[in-house]
Design an enzyme around this catalytic site. Structure first.
Site, PDB file in Angstrom:
ATOM      1  N   CYS A  57     -21.432 -17.117 -69.139  1.00 44.12           N
ATOM      2  CA  CYS A  57     -21.038 -18.525 -69.386  1.00 44.12           C
ATOM      3  C   CYS A  57     -22.315 -19.351 -69.463  1.00 44.12           C
ATOM      4  O   CYS A  57     -23.442 -18.713 -69.841  1.00 44.12           O
ATOM      5  CB  CYS A  57     -20.203 -19.260 -68.139  1.00 44.12           C
TER       6      CYS A  57
ATOM      7  N   LYS B  24     -13.533 -31.342 -57.326  1.00 43.36           N
ATOM      8  CA  LYS B  24     -13.172 -30.358 -58.259  1.00 43.36           C
ATOM      9  C   LYS B  24     -13.424 -29.094 -57.468  1.00 43.36           C
ATOM     10  O   LYS B  24     -12.667 -28.321 -57.075  1.00 43.36           O
ATOM     11  CB  LYS B  24     -13.772 -30.377 -59.498  1.00 43.36           C
ATOM     12  N   ASN B  25     -14.725 -28.923 -56.866  1.00 44.54           N
ATOM     13  CA  ASN B  25     -15.317 -27.725 -56.626  1.00 44.54           C
ATOM     14  C   ASN B  25     -14.675 -27.450 -54.993  1.00 44.54           C
ATOM     15  O   ASN B  25     -14.877 -26.305 -54.353  1.00 44.54           O
ATOM     16  CB  ASN B  25     -16.909 -27.716 -56.260  1.00 44.54           C
TER      17      ASN B  25
ATOM     18  N   ARG C  79     -12.493 -30.330 -67.972  1.00 49.93           N
ATOM     19  CA  ARG C  79     -12.466 -29.419 -67.140  1.00 49.93           C
ATOM     20  C   ARG C  79     -12.916 -29.991 -65.741  1.00 49.93           C
ATOM     21  O   ARG C  79     -12.529 -29.536 -64.551  1.00 49.93           O
ATOM     22  CB  ARG C  79     -13.401 -28.221 -67.362  1.00 49.93           C
TER      23      ARG C  79
ATOM     24  N   ARG D 100     -14.262 -19.273 -64.225  1.00 51.12           N
ATOM     25  CA  ARG D 100     -15.086 -18.252 -63.573  1.00 51.12           C
ATOM     26  C   ARG D 100     -14.626 -18.397 -61.768  1.00 51.12           C
ATOM     27  O   ARG D 100     -14.457 -17.490 -61.082  1.00 51.12           O
ATOM     28  CB  ARG D 100     -16.334 -18.305 -63.600  1.00 51.12           C
TER      29      ARG D 100
ATOM     30  N   ARG E 168     -24.471 -15.832 -63.459  1.00 43.59           N
ATOM     31  CA  ARG E 168     -23.552 -16.070 -62.533  1.00 43.59           C
ATOM     32  C   ARG E 168     -22.946 -14.719 -62.141  1.00 43.59           C
ATOM     33  O   ARG E 168     -21.832 -14.361 -62.268  1.00 43.59           O
ATOM     34  CB  ARG E 168     -22.416 -17.103 -62.760  1.00 43.59           C
TER      35      ARG E 168
ATOM     36  N   VAL F 147     -31.459 -23.018 -59.446  1.00 43.48           N
ATOM     37  CA  VAL F 147     -30.196 -22.524 -58.980  1.00 43.48           C
ATOM     38  C   VAL F 147     -29.676 -21.583 -60.222  1.00 43.48           C
ATOM     39  O   VAL F 147     -29.031 -20.510 -59.890  1.00 43.48           O
ATOM     40  CB  VAL F 147     -29.012 -23.607 -58.409  1.00 43.48           C
TER      41      VAL F 147
ATOM     42  N   ASP G 295     -25.730 -29.597 -60.075  1.00 45.15           N
ATOM     43  CA  ASP G 295     -24.671 -30.255 -60.852  1.00 45.15           C
ATOM     44  C   ASP G 295     -24.957 -31.577 -61.436  1.00 45.15           C
ATOM     45  O   ASP G 295     -24.159 -32.171 -62.114  1.00 45.15           O
ATOM     46  CB  ASP G 295     -23.212 -30.130 -60.297  1.00 45.15           C
TER      47      ASP G 295
HETATM   48  C1  UD1 Z   1     -20.637 -23.596 -57.389  1.00 44.89           C
HETATM   49  C2  UD1 Z   1     -19.951 -24.686 -58.152  1.00 44.89           C
HETATM   50  C3  UD1 Z   1     -20.672 -25.028 -59.123  1.00 44.89           C
HETATM   51  C4  UD1 Z   1     -22.191 -25.346 -58.682  1.00 44.89           C
HETATM   52  C5  UD1 Z   1     -22.826 -24.176 -57.941  1.00 44.89           C
HETATM   53  C6  UD1 Z   1     -24.073 -24.630 -57.158  1.00 44.89           C
HETATM   54  C7  UD1 Z   1     -17.747 -24.378 -58.193  1.00 44.89           C
HETATM   55  C8  UD1 Z   1     -16.339 -23.864 -58.697  1.00 44.89           C
HETATM   56  N1  UD1 Z   1     -18.870 -24.264 -58.660  1.00 44.89           N
HETATM   57  O1  UD1 Z   1     -20.718 -22.571 -58.355  1.00 44.89           O
HETATM   58  O2  UD1 Z   1     -20.547 -26.270 -59.743  1.00 44.89           O
HETATM   59  O3  UD1 Z   1     -23.305 -25.651 -59.606  1.00 44.89           O
HETATM   60  O4  UD1 Z   1     -21.776 -23.858 -57.053  1.00 44.89           O
HETATM   61  O5  UD1 Z   1     -23.910 -25.326 -56.240  1.00 44.89           O
HETATM   62  O6  UD1 Z   1     -17.545 -24.376 -57.005  1.00 44.89           O
HETATM   63  N2  UD1 Z   1     -25.484 -15.492 -57.588  1.00 44.89           N
HETATM   64  C9  UD1 Z   1     -25.668 -14.267 -57.565  1.00 44.89           C
HETATM   65  N3  UD1 Z   1     -24.934 -13.490 -57.088  1.00 44.89           N
HETATM   66  C10 UD1 Z   1     -23.722 -13.813 -56.544  1.00 44.89           C
HETATM   67  C11 UD1 Z   1     -23.437 -15.482 -56.639  1.00 44.89           C
HETATM   68  C12 UD1 Z   1     -24.338 -15.963 -56.963  1.00 44.89           C
HETATM   69  O7  UD1 Z   1     -26.654 -13.878 -58.120  1.00 44.89           O
HETATM   70  O8  UD1 Z   1     -22.754 -12.986 -56.063  1.00 44.89           O
HETATM   71  C13 UD1 Z   1     -26.543 -16.785 -58.239  1.00 44.89           C
HETATM   72  C14 UD1 Z   1     -25.878 -17.341 -59.424  1.00 44.89           C
HETATM   73  O9  UD1 Z   1     -25.950 -16.564 -60.642  1.00 44.89           O
HETATM   74  C15 UD1 Z   1     -26.477 -18.662 -59.473  1.00 44.89           C
HETATM   75  C16 UD1 Z   1     -26.677 -18.862 -58.013  1.00 44.89           C
HETATM   76  O10 UD1 Z   1     -26.803 -17.659 -57.487  1.00 44.89           O
HETATM   77  O11 UD1 Z   1     -27.672 -18.385 -60.058  1.00 44.89           O
HETATM   78  C17 UD1 Z   1     -25.967 -19.744 -57.437  1.00 44.89           C
HETATM   79  O12 UD1 Z   1     -24.515 -19.525 -57.402  1.00 44.89           O
HETATM   80  P1  UD1 Z   1     -23.345 -19.979 -56.595  1.00 44.89           P
HETATM   81  O13 UD1 Z   1     -23.853 -20.963 -55.498  1.00 44.89           O
HETATM   82  O14 UD1 Z   1     -22.518 -18.794 -56.091  1.00 44.89           O
HETATM   83  O15 UD1 Z   1     -22.394 -21.027 -57.538  1.00 44.89           O
HETATM   84  P2  UD1 Z   1     -21.055 -20.809 -57.694  1.00 44.89           P
HETATM   85  O16 UD1 Z   1     -20.241 -20.787 -56.783  1.00 44.89           O
HETATM   86  O17 UD1 Z   1     -20.731 -19.863 -58.882  1.00 44.89           O
END
Ligand code: UD1
Length: 423
Positions: free
Chosen positions: A116, A22-23, A396, A92, A121, A326, A304
């Protein structure tokens, strides 16, 4: 709204095939926007999130067609720049179109994602990085207006190896003028898959899968055919389900090299693991031993798989400690597990799991995709019939989960919910 009724106590056995990730698929679909013409993405899971991404692309003027697990994205008519709130609030990850839109058209209008169930996030890292590349942002009525008439390469340091930020920056950088370096980049296999597809499309990307990525911008991309990498989280979910039910399951099309740390933890819990080319066999003959685990960006233990591993440890022999690094609020589902007789206490980003001999069936909710998977695993190993509501969260991320579990011997059925969706 559907619910799932699961009769616990059946050992899972047999073989199950893992779908495309999915990701990864979501980002590959967004990457199709970079090229004019028809991009074909094979092994795409037909799950609600990918259907939502198809809607996002259609809203931008692309045509999307499905044939089995093959998605065809034709961008010839794509001119739109807006991703509306009704889609971003459903998913998102819709924010990931920002990079390709800026690279191709220099403008985008994307609804700001709201909260969420697993933490705030933020997208600040996405935006800071894009700003360094010359993008400007303003906020109007819940929308992010982005403009980058002269997107250029830059050195970007990520405070945290965010998966989404790395992907957005990568997709912007491939079309920006000059060289971009992403330091402290995320290294997830899904990012490597995205980089591989972009290179096939004509991009110049070095260092995918390492903490430093270097990208030379190019002027044009060609539409291509690409196959989505197998879903390591789905593979891990089936592996845990096999162990939790004292079953014996061959997980086909799984890539063990993407699950090294997870598999070693599962082995520490006493599960048998046999890795063969293209498949992983997992079995267990006794309740799991307690194992501590700590989530971290790849190649650490995947966040995850944290809820599913907690469900396994809830029935373990002894006390284990899970540490979530995370996402800040990824323990919200613990109350649901405790409703099933688990003995778990959380304190900040730690959870202390005192294993109980047997989980009990109960009506519970799926709070998000992976928390829902954890409830399914708990219900499969509990005594009696459990009822999992808010199943749309599970849909989802998992395609035909109940049919695939049934083919392994699980006793379960989907029914319309008796209750209105919880808020
Ligand atoms: C993606 C995956 C999700 C997985 C996560 C971590 C998808 C669609 N989703 O989510 O399933 O759990 O990676 O492996 O691919 N953060 C910030 N600022 C930012 C971006 C992130 O503070 O601009 C923080 C987030 O709040 C979170 C952490 O960084 O605490 C990790 O987020 P991120 O790695 O960006 O996860 P996603 O890409 O949202």
């Amino acid at each position: 709204m559907d619910r799932l009724l699961i009769t616990g106590g059946r050992r899972l056995s047999g073989a199950v095939r893992v779908n495309g990730a999915k990701n990864s698929a979501l980002k590959l679909m967004a990457a199709a926007l970079l090229a004019e013409g028809t991009t074909i993405i094979e092994n795409t899971p037909r799950i609600v999130d990918c259907l939502t991404m198809a809607e996002v692309l259609e809203h931008l003027g692309a045509s999307v067609a499905w044939e089995g697990s093959t998605v065809t994205v034709d961008t010839s008519g794509a001119r739109g720049l807006e991703t509306p709130y009704e889609l971003v609030r459903k998913m998102r990850a819709s924010i990931v179109v920002l990079g390709p839109l800026l690279a191709r058209w220099g403008r985008a209008r994307v609804a700001m994602p709201g909260g969420c169930n697993i933490g705030s996030r933020y997208i600040d890292l996405h935006l800071k990085g894009l700003e360094r590349m010359g993008a400007e942002f303003s906020y109007e009525h819940g929308y992010l207006e982005a403009s980058a008439p002269d997107l250029h390469g830059a050195v970007v340091w990520l405070d945290f190896p965010s998966v989404g930020a790395t992907e957005n920056l990568l997709m912007a950088a491939v079309g920006a003028a000059g060289t971009t370096v992403i330091e402290n980049a995320a290294r997830e296999p899904e990012i490597q898959d995205l980089a591989a597809m972009l290179v096939e499309m004509g991009a110049r990307v070095d260092g995918a899968g390492t903490t430093t990525m270097e990208i030379q911008g190019v002027d044009a991309f060609r539409p291509i055919r690409h196959r989505v990498v197998p879903d390591r989280i789905e593979a891990g979910t089936f592996a845990i389900a096999a162990a939790a039910t004292l079953g014996d399951v061959r997980i086909e099309d799984a890539r063990a090299e993407h699950l090294d740390l997870f598999l070693s933890k599962l082995a520490d819990s006493g599960a048998g693991i046999e890795v063969e080319p293209g498949s992983i066999r997992v079995w267990a003959s006794d309740r799991p031993l307690a194992v501590d685990f700590v989530t971290l960006p790849y190649p650490g233990f995947p966040t995850d798989l944290q809820p599913q591993m907690m469900a396994l440890m809830a029935g373990g022999r002894g006390t284990s400690i899970a540490t979530e690094n995370v996402f800040e609020s990824r323990f919200m589902f613990v109350d649901e597990l405790n409703r099933m007789g688990a003995d778990i206490r959380t304190e900040g980003h730690h959870a202390v799991i005192r294993g109980v001999e047997r989980l009990q069936s109960a009506p519970v909710r799926a709070l998000d995709i992976r928390a829902g998977a954890a409830m399914v695993i708990a219900a499969l190993s509990a005594d009696g019939i459990s009822e999992i509501s808010d199943l749309h969260h599970v849909d989802r991320g998992y395609e035909n989960l109940e049919e695939r579990l049934a083919s392994l011997g699980a006793e379960l059925r989907r029914e319309p919910s008796l209750w209105p969706a919880a808020v």
